[in-house]
Design an enzyme around this catalytic site. Structure first.
Site, PDB file in Angstrom:
ATOM      1  N   ARG A  63     -28.294 -58.607  35.352  1.00 24.93           N
ATOM      2  CA  ARG A  63     -28.168 -57.590  36.827  1.00 24.93           C
ATOM      3  C   ARG A  63     -26.947 -58.778  37.721  1.00 24.93           C
ATOM      4  O   ARG A  63     -25.444 -58.988  37.146  1.00 24.93           O
ATOM      5  CB  ARG A  63     -28.735 -58.207  38.195  1.00 24.93           C
ATOM      6  CG  ARG A  63     -30.763 -57.457  37.779  1.00 24.93           C
ATOM      7  CD  ARG A  63     -31.748 -57.792  38.737  1.00 24.93           C
ATOM      8  NE  ARG A  63     -31.602 -58.919  39.134  1.00 24.93           N
ATOM      9  CZ  ARG A  63     -32.568 -58.825  40.867  1.00 24.93           C
ATOM     10  NH1 ARG A  63     -33.308 -58.214  40.555  1.00 24.93           N
ATOM     11  NH2 ARG A  63     -32.272 -60.098  40.990  1.00 24.93           N
TER      12      ARG A  63
ATOM     13  N   MET B  76     -45.202 -35.726  55.656  1.00 17.41           N
ATOM     14  CA  MET B  76     -45.020 -36.691  56.127  1.00 17.41           C
ATOM     15  C   MET B  76     -45.634 -37.430  56.858  1.00 17.41           C
ATOM     16  O   MET B  76     -44.794 -38.517  57.098  1.00 17.41           O
ATOM     17  CB  MET B  76     -43.861 -36.344  56.013  1.00 17.41           C
ATOM     18  CG  MET B  76     -42.035 -36.511  57.028  1.00 17.41           C
ATOM     19  SD  MET B  76     -41.128 -35.558  57.242  1.00 17.41           S
ATOM     20  CE  MET B  76     -40.649 -34.758  55.637  1.00 17.41           C
TER      21      MET B  76
ATOM     22  N   TYR C   2     -51.874 -30.290  51.545  1.00 22.99           N
ATOM     23  CA  TYR C   2     -51.112 -29.405  51.048  1.00 22.99           C
ATOM     24  C   TYR C   2     -51.254 -29.085  49.436  1.00 22.99           C
ATOM     25  O   TYR C   2     -51.675 -30.538  48.556  1.00 22.99           O
ATOM     26  CB  TYR C   2     -49.131 -30.300  50.721  1.00 22.99           C
ATOM     27  CG  TYR C   2     -47.963 -29.415  51.915  1.00 22.99           C
ATOM     28  CD1 TYR C   2     -48.604 -28.674  52.622  1.00 22.99           C
ATOM     29  CD2 TYR C   2     -48.006 -31.037  52.618  1.00 22.99           C
ATOM     30  CE1 TYR C   2     -47.709 -28.890  53.691  1.00 22.99           C
ATOM     31  CE2 TYR C   2     -47.304 -30.663  53.941  1.00 22.99           C
ATOM     32  CZ  TYR C   2     -46.901 -29.424  54.396  1.00 22.99           C
ATOM     33  OH  TYR C   2     -46.691 -29.669  55.156  1.00 22.99           O
TER      34      TYR C   2
ATOM     35  N   LYS D 113     -34.269 -61.352  52.837  1.00 18.69           N
ATOM     36  CA  LYS D 113     -33.258 -60.293  52.916  1.00 18.69           C
ATOM     37  C   LYS D 113     -34.404 -58.755  53.545  1.00 18.69           C
ATOM     38  O   LYS D 113     -35.465 -59.086  53.897  1.00 18.69           O
ATOM     39  CB  LYS D 113     -32.983 -60.387  51.285  1.00 18.69           C
ATOM     40  CG  LYS D 113     -34.364 -59.608  50.232  1.00 18.69           C
ATOM     41  CD  LYS D 113     -33.656 -60.277  49.297  1.00 18.69           C
ATOM     42  CE  LYS D 113     -35.199 -59.992  47.904  1.00 18.69           C
ATOM     43  NZ  LYS D 113     -34.051 -60.663  46.655  1.00 18.69           N
TER      44      LYS D 113
END
Ligand SMILES: *Cc1c(COP(=O)(O)O)cnc(C)c1O
Length: 376
Positions: free
Chosen positions: A137, A311, A258, A39
């Site tokens: 779940r 980013m 930043y 998966k």
């Protein structure tokens, strides 16, 4: 190393290591079938290539989350037996049948829809039944086992397998493992003669009691740590190098990145990497004065992250590399021989699974080896 692709970075996936890992797990689970969980794009390694290599290594049963992933495995390995963990999407039964996908049924509604299709076409299409034994779940509730059995008995239908999933297998001594094992036994008792499956990678490593007829390893195939507090016996599968874009100098007292969250406390040489959180580098590896961050390796030496990871960019300290500076285009190791996926994950406060499945960045994907390595 110098990076050459137009994307700068290079993700290398060792299919030989993937195949060796499957075989090693298959030895441990001798007596049970060893499936492969592919998966989430085979934990970031590429579902087509990984499925092919796993099939070449000997895997015949594959687990995916979605029907789309099932179709990708079907295209790569036409003879695969494919279980879809999300179960049956409403209205999608015809797709599953066309693609020969087995839904892992987890509710009465799913069961009824699948059985209705079987009756309509007068064929017992295969499926698995998933029972929840304590993770809360997906899954039939334990109390539904009797009703499920009665329902299929009337029709003469039988699933290929009954399964459940462990909540705490990464902690082998956790008492919940034993509790779930016992509850799973009570489910199995309702379905005599039907193959059973309980173990993920960690369950497989925890012991034979957990193997039953099929084990379902995922993360260990990809070299990830399945069990906490033990040496990871698996071979690493992924290596990631990202490009140095620029080398600069910063003076004492200047800030990096930043938020000016890291102020240099010495004159420093800095390398700016073409790699950021958009490429899967967790922002939690940012390095501030208050809290040191993660690191990458350049020329085999650790280079700490300075300031906030952005980013597309990350700044690392290369002062300790000495006067022979690396240049633009040279690679920085994010995952590789000097630092593994799980070590990066530990530093970032997450798990290797999350970093593997975040391997969707702007770097080329290169495959080395295949699933056909001789046993060694
Ligand atoms: C993802 C998953 C697995 C594989 O788990 P790993 O911890 O990666 O080995 C097995 N079974 C189910 C139901 C899963 O969702």
């Amino acid at each position: 190393m110098t990076l050459t692709s137009g994307l700068g970075g290079q993700l290398s996936i060792d299919l030989g290591a993937l195949a060796r890992n499957w075989r090693a797990l298959d030895k441990v689970s001798a007596g049970a079938l060893t499936a492969a969980v592919v998966k989430a794009d085979a934990y970031g390694t590429g579902i087509e290539m990984a499925s092919k290599a796993l099939h070449a290594a000997g895997a015949r049963f594959f687990f995916v989350a979605t029907p789309d992933e099932g179709m990708a495995v079907r295209a790569a390995v036409p003879e695969a037996h494919i279980f879809v963990l999300y179960g049956l999407y409403p209205g999608a039964a015809n797709l599953y049948i066309r693609q020969n996908l087995m839904p892992v049924l987890s509710s009465m509604a799913m069961l009824e829809e699948w059985l209705a299709k079987c009756v309509e076409r007068n064929e017992a299409y295969p499926s698995a039944f998933h029972f929840d034994t304590g993770i809360n779940r997906l899954g039939f509730r334990l109390g539904e086992a009797g009703a499920v059995r009665e329902r299929i008995e009337k029709l003469g239908y039988a699933p290929q397998m009954v399964m459940s999933h462990l909540a705490c297998a990464d902690q082998p001594n956790h008492e919940k493992n034993r509790t779930q094992l016992a509850l799973f036994g009570s489910v199995m008792a309702q379905f005599p003669g039907i193959p059973a499956s309980l173990a993920n990678s960690a369950g497989l490593m925890t012991g034979r009691d957990y193997h039953f007829q099929m084990v379902r390893p995922g993360v260990a195939l990809y070299g990830g740590r399945a069990v906490n507090g033990r040496k990871n016996p698996m071979s690493p599968v992924v290596t990631l190098h990202v490009p140095i874009l620029q080398v600069t100098e910063g003076r004492t007292g200047e800030a990096v990145g930043y938020g000016a969250s890291h102020t240099l406390n010495r004159n420093s040489r800095l390398a700016v990497l073409g790699y950021g959180y958009a490429d899967g580098f967790p922002r939690s590896l940012s390095g501030t004065n208050a809290r040191p961050g993660g690191k990458v390796f350049i020329r085999g030496k650790p280079c700490p992250v300075l300031g906030k990871i952005s980013m597309d960019l990350t700044v690392v300290d290369i002062t300790e590399l000495g006067p022979d500076l690396p240049g633009p285009g040279e690679g920085a190791e994010v995952f590789g021989p000097n630092i593994g996926v799980d070590e990066q994950a530990d530093a970032a406060g997450t798990i290797g699974y999350e970093l593997l499945t975040a391997l969707k960045g702007r770097y080329s994907r290169n495959y080395v080896g295949d699933g056909n390595l001789p046993d060694g």
